[in-house]
Design an enzyme around this catalytic site. Structure first.
Site, mmCIF file in Angstrom:
data_model
loop_
_atom_site.group_PDB
_atom_site.id
_atom_site.type_symbol
_atom_site.label_atom_id
_atom_site.label_comp_id
_atom_site.label_asym_id
_atom_site.label_seq_id
_atom_site.Cartn_x
_atom_site.Cartn_y
_atom_site.Cartn_z
ATOM 1 N N ASP A 209 2.459 26.045 -7.690
ATOM 2 C CA ASP A 209 1.556 25.746 -8.802
ATOM 3 C C ASP A 209 1.889 26.674 -9.969
ATOM 4 O O ASP A 209 1.494 27.839 -9.982
ATOM 5 C CB ASP A 209 0.104 25.935 -8.325
ATOM 6 N N LYS B 196 -1.119 23.243 -18.625
ATOM 7 C CA LYS B 196 -1.498 24.212 -19.675
ATOM 8 C C LYS B 196 -0.632 24.099 -20.934
ATOM 9 O O LYS B 196 -0.842 23.227 -21.752
ATOM 10 C CB LYS B 196 -1.486 25.628 -19.109
ATOM 11 N N PHE C 108 -6.184 29.899 -7.103
ATOM 12 C CA PHE C 108 -6.983 28.994 -7.938
ATOM 13 C C PHE C 108 -6.118 27.797 -8.311
ATOM 14 O O PHE C 108 -5.010 27.960 -8.821
ATOM 15 C CB PHE C 108 -7.475 29.687 -9.216
HETATM 16 C C1 LIG Z 1 -2.777 28.020 -11.322
HETATM 17 C C2 LIG Z 1 -3.707 26.974 -11.830
HETATM 18 N N1 LIG Z 1 -3.704 25.761 -11.254
HETATM 19 C C3 LIG Z 1 -4.519 24.776 -11.673
HETATM 20 C C4 LIG Z 1 -5.400 24.976 -12.703
HETATM 21 C C5 LIG Z 1 -6.305 23.855 -13.150
HETATM 22 O O1 LIG Z 1 -5.898 23.404 -14.397
HETATM 23 P P1 LIG Z 1 -6.892 22.489 -15.289
HETATM 24 O O2 LIG Z 1 -7.991 23.372 -15.760
HETATM 25 O O3 LIG Z 1 -5.989 22.011 -16.411
HETATM 26 O O4 LIG Z 1 -7.336 21.390 -14.432
HETATM 27 C C6 LIG Z 1 -5.447 26.225 -13.330
HETATM 28 C C7 LIG Z 1 -6.396 26.474 -14.442
HETATM 29 O O5 LIG Z 1 -6.655 27.557 -14.837
HETATM 30 C C8 LIG Z 1 -4.574 27.244 -12.891
HETATM 31 O O6 LIG Z 1 -4.581 28.459 -13.448
#
Ligand SMILES: Cc1ncc(COP(=O)(O)O)c(C=O)c1O
Length: 380
Positions: free
Chosen positions: A210, A239, A125
């Site tokens: 990520d 986050k 994700f």
């Molecule tokens: C691993 C990861 N990458 C990217 C995102 C996307 O982040 P945002 O909701 O701040 O766009 C999330 C959101 O949960 C995530 O868990």
């Protein structure tokens, strides 16, 4: 609930009005232990006094300052963050969310390699904007928005042979979470990330990690990659970075930095002094309160208590630090609702049958005891 809000979220039937540490309160004054923490954002807890003070002070001085001008707080933050990232990851672009960091990483990978193929992982994700969504695996999120960005292949997470077959000299990058969050709280198997590093080195592809969810102490190290001593070419952070203020950071090595020129990327709000002041306070709190250590200690306790819990409902308990997933034998949504309404504990799903706990890293021991009692109760 407002009739004017577009219904993109499944509502939990709760209006939250206040937060302090690991607790949040609803409209009628009921308190909840918050293991959702704004989806893993509240690593320092809600409304940490040092974040509040930094925001108040900065709001009175300067709130916005475009990247075309330098800014004292932004410069201080960039230096501080650079001193904490693994050696070689020395260049930073500041954004406003996790998805934005992933979008930037995709653009930077194309620039640095001159290639366009991307490898991502099943159950991964990475966000919901078009580029990030194209890397995200879940069909439920993808299907309504086809066609997505082309030339993206999804391989099974943790499978080194699948990665070897997928990564070649046409690959711009592989994008991977060190612990899949939304995909069910699944830590990378031992040796996986270093094998990806080697495959990237051999093929000239970039390794993009990520850490939007795992960063800033969540897993018991400041960054999850520190557990495996793997250094990517691009690290995505967001986050918990700024105590709840929207922010993200893309950290790169020189291979990316040397190809970037003015105009290649940008953001109106990225690196604004208000977010930077909060983020600076967060780094100080992480250090002074030893949050990675707290996450490790409390996470070990929590995992141990969950693994020894006798419930026919529990299939498996996974996680690192205070990123914990409990795989259940049934659908998790009704269980989360009971946890909220009957036990006043907030937890979130990670797929259809995994309960995910992402509490603040400075959650009190007694609050964690409460969480355990609630889970015992709801799964009895
Ligand atoms: C691993 C990861 N990458 C990217 C995102 C996307 O982040 P945002 O909701 O701040 O766009 C999330 C959101 O949960 C995530 O868990």
């Amino acid at each position: 609930m407002s009739q004017y809000e577009l219904p993109v979220y499944t509502k939990r039937g709760l209006t939250l009005v206040r937060g302090k540490g690991a607790k949040v309160w609803d409209q009628s004054g009921r308190a909840y232990v918050d293991c959702i923490g704004g989806h893993g954002v509240a690593i320092v807890g809600h409304s940490h006094p040092r974040v509040v003070e930094a925001l108040q002070e900065q709001a009175q001085r300067l709130i916005i300052c475009p990247g075309t001008f330098d800014n004292d707080v932004r410069d201080a933050y960039l230096s501080r963050l650079q001193s904490l990232t693994p050696s070689g990851l020395d260049f930073i672009f500041l954004a406003n969310s996790g998805a934005e960091t992933v979008e930037a990483a995709l653009k930077f990978a194309r620039l640095a390699t001159g290639r366009s193929r991307i490898v991502a992982t099943k159950r991964g994700f990475h966000g919901r904007t078009m580029g990030a969504l194209s890397l995200t695996w879940n069909q439920k999120y993808r299907r309504p928005f086809m066609p997505l960005v082309p030339e993206i292949a999804h391989i099974p997470f943790g499978d080194i042979e699948a990665a070897r077959a997928a990564i070649d000299d046409r690959t711009a990058a592989i994008v991977v979470e060190p612990i899949q969050g939304e995909g069910g709280v699944r830590p990378a198997p031992e040796g996986y990330l270093s094998a990806l590093r080697e495959l990237c080195d051999e093929s000239g592809a970039l390794l993009i990690i990520d850490e939007v969810q795992t960063g800033f102490g969540r897993t018991g190290e400041l960054f999850a990659i520190n557990h495996w001593r793997v250094v990517p070419d691009i690290l995505c952070l967001a986050k918990g970075i700024a105590g709840g203020i929207p922010m993200g950071a893309v950290v790169t090595n020189n291979r990316v930095a040397e190809v970037i020129q003015p105009g290649h990327h940008g953001s109106t709000f990225g690196g604004n002094p208000l977010a930077c002041a909060a983020a600076l306070a967060v780094l100080e709190i992480i250090q002074d309160e030893e949050l990675p250590l707290q996450a490790r200690r409390k996470g070990e306790w929590l995992l141990d208590r969950l693994r020894t819990m006798e419930s026919p409902e529990i299939r498996e308990v996974r996680g690192m630090g205070l990123m914990v997933g409990i795989e259940l034998r049934h659908r998790v949504t009704p269980i989360l609702r009971r946890l909220q309404d009957e036990y006043r504990v907030l937890a979130l799903p990670a797929g259809p049958n995994v309960m995910r706990l992402l509490p603040p890293l400075n959650i009190e021991d007694e609050e964690l005891e409460e969480v355990i009692r609630a889970i015992e109760g709801v799964l009895a």
